[in-house]
Design a protein around this motif. Structure first.
Motif, PDB file in Angstrom:
ATOM      1  N   ILE A  23       0.841  -1.198   0.000  1.00 24.58           N
ATOM      2  CA  ILE A  23       0.000   0.000   0.000  1.00 24.58           C
ATOM      3  C   ILE A  23       0.877   1.248   0.000  1.00 24.58           C
ATOM      4  O   ILE A  23       0.594   2.228  -0.708  1.00 24.58           O
ATOM      5  CB  ILE A  23      -0.946   0.002   1.215  1.00 24.58           C
ATOM      6  CG1 ILE A  23      -1.884  -1.195   1.147  1.00 24.58           C
ATOM      7  CG2 ILE A  23      -1.748   1.303   1.278  1.00 24.58           C
ATOM      8  CD1 ILE A  23      -2.646  -1.439   2.426  1.00 24.58           C
ATOM      9  N   ALA A  24       1.963   1.212   0.769  1.00 26.81           N
ATOM     10  CA  ALA A  24       2.877   2.354   0.809  1.00 26.81           C
ATOM     11  C   ALA A  24       3.447   2.644  -0.566  1.00 26.81           C
ATOM     12  O   ALA A  24       3.625   3.810  -0.952  1.00 26.81           O
ATOM     13  CB  ALA A  24       3.994   2.097   1.818  1.00 26.81           C
ATOM     14  N   GLN A  25       3.728   1.605  -1.322  1.00 29.18           N
ATOM     15  CA  GLN A  25       4.242   1.804  -2.678  1.00 29.18           C
ATOM     16  C   GLN A  25       3.201   2.483  -3.571  1.00 29.18           C
ATOM     17  O   GLN A  25       3.548   3.262  -4.469  1.00 29.18           O
ATOM     18  CB  GLN A  25       4.649   0.458  -3.277  1.00 29.18           C
ATOM     19  CG  GLN A  25       5.867  -0.175  -2.610  1.00 29.18           C
ATOM     20  CD  GLN A  25       6.170  -1.559  -3.153  1.00 29.18           C
ATOM     21  OE1 GLN A  25       5.903  -1.852  -4.319  1.00 29.18           O
ATOM     22  NE2 GLN A  25       6.709  -2.416  -2.313  1.00 29.18           N
ATOM     23  N   GLN A  26       1.934   2.222  -3.324  1.00 31.32           N
ATOM     24  CA  GLN A  26       0.877   2.830  -4.126  1.00 31.32           C
ATOM     25  C   GLN A  26       0.745   4.330  -3.869  1.00 31.32           C
ATOM     26  O   GLN A  26       0.095   5.031  -4.652  1.00 31.32           O
ATOM     27  CB  GLN A  26      -0.459   2.138  -3.832  1.00 31.32           C
ATOM     28  CG  GLN A  26      -0.495   0.680  -4.260  1.00 31.32           C
ATOM     29  CD  GLN A  26      -1.768  -0.022  -3.824  1.00 31.32           C
ATOM     30  OE1 GLN A  26      -2.572   0.531  -3.069  1.00 31.32           O
ATOM     31  NE2 GLN A  26      -1.964  -1.244  -4.291  1.00 31.32           N
ATOM     32  N   LEU A  27       1.352   4.816  -2.818  1.00 31.17           N
ATOM     33  CA  LEU A  27       1.302   6.249  -2.533  1.00 31.17           C
ATOM     34  C   LEU A  27       2.010   7.059  -3.613  1.00 31.17           C
ATOM     35  O   LEU A  27       1.785   8.269  -3.728  1.00 31.17           O
ATOM     36  CB  LEU A  27       1.931   6.545  -1.169  1.00 31.17           C
ATOM     37  CG  LEU A  27       1.263   5.876   0.041  1.00 31.17           C
ATOM     38  CD1 LEU A  27       2.043   6.174   1.310  1.00 31.17           C
ATOM     39  CD2 LEU A  27      -0.183   6.329   0.178  1.00 31.17           C
ATOM     40  N   ALA A  28       2.850   6.410  -4.407  1.00 33.28           N
ATOM     41  CA  ALA A  28       3.530   7.089  -5.509  1.00 33.28           C
ATOM     42  C   ALA A  28       2.667   7.139  -6.768  1.00 33.28           C
ATOM     43  O   ALA A  28       3.099   7.682  -7.784  1.00 33.28           O
ATOM     44  CB  ALA A  28       4.858   6.403  -5.811  1.00 33.28           C
ATOM     45  N   TRP A  29       1.476   6.556  -6.705  1.00 36.61           N
ATOM     46  CA  TRP A  29       0.534   6.716  -7.803  1.00 36.61           C
ATOM     47  C   TRP A  29      -0.048   8.122  -7.749  1.00 36.61           C
ATOM     48  O   TRP A  29      -0.033   8.772  -6.706  1.00 36.61           O
ATOM     49  CB  TRP A  29      -0.616   5.717  -7.685  1.00 36.61           C
ATOM     50  CG  TRP A  29      -0.238   4.285  -7.842  1.00 36.61           C
ATOM     51  CD1 TRP A  29       0.954   3.784  -8.235  1.00 36.61           C
ATOM     52  CD2 TRP A  29      -1.093   3.166  -7.578  1.00 36.61           C
ATOM     53  NE1 TRP A  29       0.922   2.411  -8.250  1.00 36.61           N
ATOM     54  CE2 TRP A  29      -0.327   1.995  -7.853  1.00 36.61           C
ATOM     55  CE3 TRP A  29      -2.407   3.012  -7.157  1.00 36.61           C
ATOM     56  CZ2 TRP A  29      -0.848   0.716  -7.703  1.00 36.61           C
ATOM     57  CZ3 TRP A  29      -2.928   1.730  -7.015  1.00 36.61           C
ATOM     58  CH2 TRP A  29      -2.155   0.600  -7.289  1.00 36.61           C
ATOM     59  N   SER A  30      -0.607   8.572  -8.855  1.00 36.53           N
ATOM     60  CA  SER A  30      -1.319   9.841  -8.834  1.00 36.53           C
ATOM     61  C   SER A  30      -2.644   9.667  -8.096  1.00 36.53           C
ATOM     62  O   SER A  30      -3.125   8.543  -7.894  1.00 36.53           O
ATOM     63  CB  SER A  30      -1.598  10.325 -10.262  1.00 36.53           C
ATOM     64  OG  SER A  30      -2.589   9.511 -10.873  1.00 36.53           O
ATOM     65  N   GLU A  31      -3.222  10.791  -7.720  1.00 35.99           N
ATOM     66  CA  GLU A  31      -4.528  10.756  -7.052  1.00 35.99           C
ATOM     67  C   GLU A  31      -5.555  10.006  -7.906  1.00 35.99           C
ATOM     68  O   GLU A  31      -6.325   9.174  -7.388  1.00 35.99           O
ATOM     69  CB  GLU A  31      -4.998  12.185  -6.796  1.00 35.99           C
ATOM     70  CG  GLU A  31      -6.396  12.311  -6.243  1.00 35.99           C
ATOM     71  CD  GLU A  31      -6.842  13.760  -6.143  1.00 35.99           C
ATOM     72  OE1 GLU A  31      -8.061  13.999  -6.200  1.00 35.99           O
ATOM     73  OE2 GLU A  31      -5.970  14.650  -6.000  1.00 35.99           O
ATOM     74  N   SER A  74       3.234   6.470   8.875  1.00 40.60           N
ATOM     75  CA  SER A  74       4.375   7.373   8.661  1.00 40.60           C
ATOM     76  C   SER A  74       4.622   7.623   7.182  1.00 40.60           C
ATOM     77  O   SER A  74       4.976   8.742   6.780  1.00 40.60           O
ATOM     78  CB  SER A  74       5.640   6.804   9.319  1.00 40.60           C
ATOM     79  OG  SER A  74       6.152   5.697   8.607  1.00 40.60           O
ATOM     80  N   ARG A  75       4.426   6.606   6.359  1.00 42.75           N
ATOM     81  CA  ARG A  75       4.606   6.781   4.917  1.00 42.75           C
ATOM     82  C   ARG A  75       3.514   7.690   4.342  1.00 42.75           C
ATOM     83  O   ARG A  75       3.775   8.490   3.447  1.00 42.75           O
ATOM     84  CB  ARG A  75       4.593   5.418   4.224  1.00 42.75           C
ATOM     85  CG  ARG A  75       5.791   4.537   4.556  1.00 42.75           C
ATOM     86  CD  ARG A  75       7.098   5.118   4.034  1.00 42.75           C
ATOM     87  NE  ARG A  75       7.074   5.245   2.591  1.00 42.75           N
ATOM     88  CZ  ARG A  75       7.431   4.277   1.738  1.00 42.75           C
ATOM     89  NH1 ARG A  75       7.844   3.108   2.202  1.00 42.75           N
ATOM     90  NH2 ARG A  75       7.391   4.486   0.435  1.00 42.75           N
ATOM     91  N   ILE A  76       2.304   7.562   4.842  1.00 43.58           N
ATOM     92  CA  ILE A  76       1.226   8.448   4.399  1.00 43.58           C
ATOM     93  C   ILE A  76       1.517   9.883   4.823  1.00 43.58           C
ATOM     94  O   ILE A  76       1.342  10.828   4.033  1.00 43.58           O
ATOM     95  CB  ILE A  76      -0.124   7.974   4.960  1.00 43.58           C
ATOM     96  CG1 ILE A  76      -0.530   6.648   4.319  1.00 43.58           C
ATOM     97  CG2 ILE A  76      -1.208   9.025   4.732  1.00 43.58           C
ATOM     98  CD1 ILE A  76      -1.739   5.988   4.958  1.00 43.58           C
ATOM     99  N   TYR A  77       1.974  10.068   6.055  1.00 50.00           N
ATOM    100  CA  TYR A  77       2.297  11.416   6.526  1.00 50.00           C
ATOM    101  C   TYR A  77       3.425  12.032   5.720  1.00 50.00           C
ATOM    102  O   TYR A  77       3.471  13.256   5.528  1.00 50.00           O
ATOM    103  CB  TYR A  77       2.643  11.385   8.010  1.00 50.00           C
ATOM    104  CG  TYR A  77       1.441  11.326   8.923  1.00 50.00           C
ATOM    105  CD1 TYR A  77       0.168  11.654   8.469  1.00 50.00           C
ATOM    106  CD2 TYR A  77       1.582  10.944  10.255  1.00 50.00           C
ATOM    107  CE1 TYR A  77      -0.933  11.597   9.311  1.00 50.00           C
ATOM    108  CE2 TYR A  77       0.484  10.899  11.109  1.00 50.00           C
ATOM    109  CZ  TYR A  77      -0.771  11.220  10.632  1.00 50.00           C
ATOM    110  OH  TYR A  77      -1.851  11.173  11.471  1.00 50.00           O
ATOM    111  N   ALA A  78       4.359  11.204   5.254  1.00 52.42           N
ATOM    112  CA  ALA A  78       5.438  11.732   4.415  1.00 52.42           C
ATOM    113  C   ALA A  78       4.873  12.336   3.135  1.00 52.42           C
ATOM    114  O   ALA A  78       5.372  13.361   2.643  1.00 52.42           O
ATOM    115  CB  ALA A  78       6.440  10.628   4.087  1.00 52.42           C
TER     116      ALA A  78
END
Length: 349
Positions: A23-31, A74-78
């Motif tokens: 899931i943290a890796q998916q944070l690099a996807w666009s909105e 923490s990854r989301i907050y980053a």
């Protein structure tokens, strides 16, 4: 904890961290990409339910779940606090649902550490609140924790100091940003006090003395890499950093943030005095300790001014008194567990 969100090979039942990291890796996807991926309500519900199961397991003491929970938060907050080098899912409604579940479970878990009887002892007289809060802090294990008073001061090796700096980065590395988040919506003397604190963090306009720059010298001295900073923090260090960000970014937890920061500032001078003593005992380079040496005096002033100009004006409202106490206890309890943990890491090294 099973899931169909990703292939069974991830074995999420035995390794919740694997799913958290995916899931943290998916944070690099666009909105738009993140929203499209979770456009099916059943898939989003499954994701949020999995995060809830993670929180339940964490509350029950599952160490893997506790780490995965705080790592993902923490990854989301980053994403929300660092300038991106590419697309991010920052504005995703689906991501917000995940974030809020993580935050709510973290809050629930921290509230469980507080004895409700403490709230009953909060004085009705607003003028008595600050002395009461200081007395509460003095009685807590975190106040004169042996990690600082004994280990760092008299026994820590250079490698122990390296581990200390690595874990302290979870809060100390971006303290200025916490203050910037916190001041939004404030006014009058409260806003001015936060502004003064922030300006001190900015080195009073001297770029070389900006406190994040000074802390960066410690990072550089020990050769700590960005990968280590992202991947080597303990659950307790991640939690400490996450709580600070959570309380400072939301306006409805402003009073809790005031309590957390009050305790942080008040404990810092004594703690950093022990760090300075241990640093000098080892004969480490003087330039590396500038950050802590400065904070011994600065934070003593900040703590006094914070109690006078921020805490005290808020105490007329009994809801603020309870919330400030809550934030202070969250800080004390998490600090105590964090320091117990880091002593254990040093002993095991």
């Amino acid at each position: 904890m099973t899931s169909t969100l990703f292939p069974p090979s991830l074995d999420t039942a035995s390794a919740p961290m694997r799913l958290a990291d995916r899931i943290a890796q998916q944070l690099a996807w666009s909105e738009d990409e993140f929203e499209a991926h979770y456009a099916d309500p059943s898939l989003l519900a499954e994701l949020v339910n999995w995060v809830g199961e993670l929180g339940t397991a964490a509350a029950a003491g599952d160490a893997d779940a506790q780490f995965a929970q705080q790592y993902l938060l923490s990854r989301i907050y980053a994403v929300h606090t660092q300038l991106p080098s590419g697309p991010t899912a920052e504005g995703s409604v689906a991501l917000h649902a995940v974030t809020r579940r993580l935050e709510q479970d973290t809050i629930r878990n921290e509230d469980a550490w507080i004895d409700e009887a403490v709230y009953a002892s909060i004085p009705d007289d607003p003028d008595a609140f600050v002395p009461w809060l200081k007395a509460l802090t003095r009685e807590h294990q975190a106040f004169k924790h042996p990690y600082y008073r004994s280990f760092i001061r008299d026994h820590a090796t250079e490698e122990d100091f390296r581990r200390f700096v690595l874990h302290e980065s979870s809060v100390d590395g971006r303290f200025d940003d916490l203050l910037a988040l916190m001041q939004v919506g404030t006014d009058g003397g409260v806003k001015l006090e936060i502004a003064q604190n922030f300006w001190d963090e900015m080195g009073n306009g001297d770029p070389a003395m900006v406190h994040t720059t000074l802390f960066g010298r410690l990072i550089d001295h020990f050769g700590i890499t960005s990968t280590e900073l992202a991947e080597s923090l303990s659950t307790e260090a991640l939690l400490s950093g996450n709580l600070a960000v959570m309380l400072c970014r939301y306006r409805n937890t402003f009073a809790e943030a005031v309590g957390l920061l009050a305790v942080t500032e008040w404990l810092a001078p004594d703690r950093f005095s022990q760090v300075l003593h241990g640093w000098e005992r080892l004969g480490l380079p003087d330039d590396g300790i500038t950050y802590h040496r400065l904070h011994i005096g600065i934070d003593a002033h900040h703590a006094s001014a914070w109690f006078t100009n921020v805490v005290k004006p808020m105490t007329a409202d009994p809801r603020n008194r309870r919330a400030i106490a809550r934030g202070a206890l969250w800080r004390l309890n998490t600090s105590s567990r964090y320091l117990d943990r880091i002593i254990g890491l040093n002993a095991a090294a």
